[in-house]
Scaffold this motif. Structure first.
Motif, PDB file in Angstrom:
ATOM      1  N   LEU A 121       2.572   7.121   7.019  1.00 19.31           N
ATOM      2  CA  LEU A 121       1.797   5.932   6.664  1.00 19.31           C
ATOM      3  C   LEU A 121       2.365   5.340   5.382  1.00 19.31           C
ATOM      4  O   LEU A 121       2.337   5.981   4.336  1.00 19.31           O
ATOM      5  CB  LEU A 121       0.321   6.289   6.477  1.00 19.31           C
ATOM      6  CG  LEU A 121      -0.600   5.109   6.194  1.00 19.31           C
ATOM      7  CD1 LEU A 121      -0.678   4.196   7.397  1.00 19.31           C
ATOM      8  CD2 LEU A 121      -1.991   5.584   5.809  1.00 19.31           C
ATOM      9  N   THR A 141      -8.263  -0.682  13.822  1.00 20.12           N
ATOM     10  CA  THR A 141      -7.009  -0.227  13.225  1.00 20.12           C
ATOM     11  C   THR A 141      -7.248   0.997  12.350  1.00 20.12           C
ATOM     12  O   THR A 141      -6.503   1.977  12.424  1.00 20.12           O
ATOM     13  CB  THR A 141      -6.408  -1.358  12.372  1.00 20.12           C
ATOM     14  OG1 THR A 141      -6.421  -2.544  13.145  1.00 20.12           O
ATOM     15  CG2 THR A 141      -5.007  -1.037  11.947  1.00 20.12           C
ATOM     16  N   GLN A 142      -8.311   0.930  11.532  1.00 18.25           N
ATOM     17  CA  GLN A 142      -8.596   2.057  10.650  1.00 18.25           C
ATOM     18  C   GLN A 142      -8.949   3.297  11.457  1.00 18.25           C
ATOM     19  O   GLN A 142      -8.602   4.418  11.074  1.00 18.25           O
ATOM     20  CB  GLN A 142      -9.746   1.694   9.709  1.00 18.25           C
ATOM     21  CG  GLN A 142      -9.368   0.574   8.762  1.00 18.25           C
ATOM     22  CD  GLN A 142     -10.357   0.422   7.633  1.00 18.25           C
ATOM     23  OE1 GLN A 142     -11.230   1.253   7.431  1.00 18.25           O
ATOM     24  NE2 GLN A 142     -10.216  -0.641   6.865  1.00 18.25           N
ATOM     25  N   LEU A 180      -8.448  -3.775   6.884  1.00 15.29           N
ATOM     26  CA  LEU A 180      -8.110  -4.119   8.264  1.00 15.29           C
ATOM     27  C   LEU A 180      -9.305  -3.802   9.166  1.00 15.29           C
ATOM     28  O   LEU A 180     -10.312  -3.255   8.706  1.00 15.29           O
ATOM     29  CB  LEU A 180      -6.858  -3.360   8.706  1.00 15.29           C
ATOM     30  CG  LEU A 180      -5.600  -3.714   7.911  1.00 15.29           C
ATOM     31  CD1 LEU A 180      -4.412  -2.924   8.409  1.00 15.29           C
ATOM     32  CD2 LEU A 180      -5.299  -5.198   7.986  1.00 15.29           C
ATOM     33  N   GLN A 238      -0.938   4.425  20.349  1.00 14.30           N
ATOM     34  CA  GLN A 238      -1.608   4.479  19.041  1.00 14.30           C
ATOM     35  C   GLN A 238      -0.700   3.930  17.955  1.00 14.30           C
ATOM     36  O   GLN A 238      -1.140   3.184  17.079  1.00 14.30           O
ATOM     37  CB  GLN A 238      -1.997   5.923  18.717  1.00 14.30           C
ATOM     38  CG  GLN A 238      -3.231   6.402  19.444  1.00 14.30           C
ATOM     39  CD  GLN A 238      -3.564   7.835  19.094  1.00 14.30           C
ATOM     40  OE1 GLN A 238      -2.711   8.709  19.179  1.00 14.30           O
ATOM     41  NE2 GLN A 238      -4.787   8.078  18.715  1.00 14.30           N
ATOM     42  N   GLY A 247      -4.575   1.045   5.302  1.00 14.99           N
ATOM     43  CA  GLY A 247      -5.325   0.263   6.283  1.00 14.99           C
ATOM     44  C   GLY A 247      -6.550  -0.401   5.690  1.00 14.99           C
ATOM     45  O   GLY A 247      -7.375  -0.935   6.426  1.00 14.99           O
ATOM     46  N   ARG A 304      -0.560   0.208  17.740  1.00 15.58           N
ATOM     47  CA  ARG A 304      -1.717  -0.401  17.088  1.00 15.58           C
ATOM     48  C   ARG A 304      -1.537  -0.516  15.573  1.00 15.58           C
ATOM     49  O   ARG A 304      -2.128  -1.380  14.938  1.00 15.58           O
ATOM     50  CB  ARG A 304      -2.971   0.429  17.356  1.00 15.58           C
ATOM     51  CG  ARG A 304      -3.569   0.164  18.679  1.00 15.58           C
ATOM     52  CD  ARG A 304      -4.850  -0.628  18.532  1.00 15.58           C
ATOM     53  NE  ARG A 304      -5.256  -1.141  19.816  1.00 15.58           N
ATOM     54  CZ  ARG A 304      -5.719  -2.359  20.023  1.00 15.58           C
ATOM     55  NH1 ARG A 304      -5.828  -3.187  19.014  1.00 15.58           N
ATOM     56  NH2 ARG A 304      -6.072  -2.750  21.201  1.00 15.58           N
ATOM     57  N   VAL A 305      -0.764   0.407  15.013  1.00 15.84           N
ATOM     58  CA  VAL A 305      -0.622   0.434  13.554  1.00 15.84           C
ATOM     59  C   VAL A 305       0.845   0.266  13.142  1.00 15.84           C
ATOM     60  O   VAL A 305       1.252   0.727  12.090  1.00 15.84           O
ATOM     61  CB  VAL A 305      -1.199   1.735  12.959  1.00 15.84           C
ATOM     62  CG1 VAL A 305      -2.693   1.802  13.144  1.00 15.84           C
ATOM     63  CG2 VAL A 305      -0.548   2.958  13.584  1.00 15.84           C
ATOM     64  N   LYS A 306       1.625  -0.414  13.986  1.00 19.63           N
ATOM     65  CA  LYS A 306       3.075  -0.466  13.758  1.00 19.63           C
ATOM     66  C   LYS A 306       3.456  -1.151  12.449  1.00 19.63           C
ATOM     67  O   LYS A 306       4.526  -0.890  11.904  1.00 19.63           O
ATOM     68  CB  LYS A 306       3.772  -1.155  14.925  1.00 19.63           C
ATOM     69  CG  LYS A 306       3.287  -2.562  15.177  1.00 19.63           C
ATOM     70  CD  LYS A 306       3.790  -3.056  16.492  1.00 19.63           C
ATOM     71  CE  LYS A 306       3.133  -4.360  16.893  1.00 19.63           C
ATOM     72  NZ  LYS A 306       1.658  -4.359  16.883  1.00 19.63           N
ATOM     73  N   LEU A 328      -5.815   5.012  12.612  1.00 20.59           N
ATOM     74  CA  LEU A 328      -5.206   5.778  11.519  1.00 20.59           C
ATOM     75  C   LEU A 328      -5.923   7.110  11.360  1.00 20.59           C
ATOM     76  O   LEU A 328      -5.301   8.154  11.175  1.00 20.59           O
ATOM     77  CB  LEU A 328      -5.265   4.994  10.214  1.00 20.59           C
ATOM     78  CG  LEU A 328      -4.353   3.783  10.110  1.00 20.59           C
ATOM     79  CD1 LEU A 328      -4.509   3.141   8.745  1.00 20.59           C
ATOM     80  CD2 LEU A 328      -2.906   4.168  10.328  1.00 20.59           C
ATOM     81  N   LEU A 336       2.042  -0.649   9.661  1.00 18.91           N
ATOM     82  CA  LEU A 336       1.668   0.188   8.523  1.00 18.91           C
ATOM     83  C   LEU A 336       2.491   1.461   8.413  1.00 18.91           C
ATOM     84  O   LEU A 336       2.456   2.126   7.385  1.00 18.91           O
ATOM     85  CB  LEU A 336       0.181   0.586   8.630  1.00 18.91           C
ATOM     86  CG  LEU A 336      -0.812  -0.535   8.923  1.00 18.91           C
ATOM     87  CD1 LEU A 336      -2.201   0.036   9.059  1.00 18.91           C
ATOM     88  CD2 LEU A 336      -0.789  -1.584   7.837  1.00 18.91           C
ATOM     89  N   ARG A 370       0.296  -7.465   6.512  1.00 16.63           N
ATOM     90  CA  ARG A 370       0.064  -6.284   7.332  1.00 16.63           C
ATOM     91  C   ARG A 370      -0.356  -6.642   8.749  1.00 16.63           C
ATOM     92  O   ARG A 370      -0.908  -5.807   9.453  1.00 16.63           O
ATOM     93  CB  ARG A 370      -0.996  -5.392   6.676  1.00 16.63           C
ATOM     94  CG  ARG A 370      -0.448  -4.683   5.446  1.00 16.63           C
ATOM     95  CD  ARG A 370      -1.455  -3.720   4.883  1.00 16.63           C
ATOM     96  NE  ARG A 370      -2.471  -4.418   4.125  1.00 16.63           N
ATOM     97  CZ  ARG A 370      -3.703  -3.968   3.960  1.00 16.63           C
ATOM     98  NH1 ARG A 370      -4.067  -2.844   4.507  1.00 16.63           N
ATOM     99  NH2 ARG A 370      -4.565  -4.654   3.248  1.00 16.63           N
TER     100      ARG A 370
END
Lengths: 86, 128
Positions: free
Chosen positions: A8, A19-20, A15, A46, A12, A49-51, A23, A53, B118
């Protein structure tokens, strides 16, 4: 069997809950946390979804927490001499 | 309305924080870097899944729809579509004045694309 090494890089905070939540599910609670997961479509989804971060690498073997820490620890800058045998 | 004591934002609110909407060359460079970082994550996922001959909907969809950083035109990297704007484009970090969005504080300008560093915002309406 290969693994994703996920770190990471960006928090997050602020957000969406979704998204959180991803994580949290991945076990990424703090920035610079590194986790290992096998390469599966579920984990890939997964990560997608957080690419924004995370940074992702593909590795052969997962490292333990201690090994990750050892990787990050710099050289101490000194060494202890042993007593010369008499 | 006019004259020395007209009620401008700075006068009535006291303190007014506004950040210039125009990106500096350094901000643009960092924006490109972030775009490339996302590209590399997707590329890594794709490569790892391809080795096991798995396809994932999310990755396939992203690859089909989203251009990579090198394919994008500068307009798409640094600006977003806005139908109310003169040439339909606004800087990616432009802000709404507080009175338009009902912000709590009169001095709070609100980003049009919150958390813009972000989130992914790559494609815009075709033709604009």
């Amino acid at each position: 069997m290969s693994y994703f090494r996920i770190t990471l890089l960006r928090s997050g905070i602020g957000l969406t809950k979704r998204t959180q939540g991803v994580l949290k599910a991945l076990g990424l609670r703090h920035r610079m946390t590194t986790v290992f997961y096998p390469v599966t479509p579920e984990v890939a989804g997964q990560i997608m979804r957080v690419k924004e971060l995370v940074s992702v690498e593909e590795v052969e073997k997962p490292l333990t927490k201690a090994e990750v820490k050892a990787e990050r620890t710099p050289e101490p800058g000194f060494y202890l001499e042993k007593a010369a045998p008499r | 309305m006019f004259g020395a004591f007209r009620p401008t934002n700075a006068l009535s609110g006291g303190l007014l924080w506004k950040i210039p909407w125009r990106l500096s060359k350094f901000q643009k460079a960092r924006q490109r870097k972030r775009l490339r970082a996302v590209d590399s994550v997707v590329a890594t996922l794709d490569k790892a899944l391809a080795k096991q001959s798995i396809t994932t909907k999310a990755v396939e969809r992203w690859k089909g729809e989203m251009p990579v950083e090198q394919e994008m035109v500068p307009k798409d990297k640094y600006t977003i579509f806005d139908r109310k704007e003169k040439k339909y484009r606004k800087s990616i970090r432009s802000e709404h004045p507080p009175e338009l969005v009902g912000a709590r504080n009169y001095t709070d300008w609100v980003l049009e694309l919150p958390k813009w560093t972000r989130v992914s915002q790559r494609i815009n309406p075709p033709g604009y």
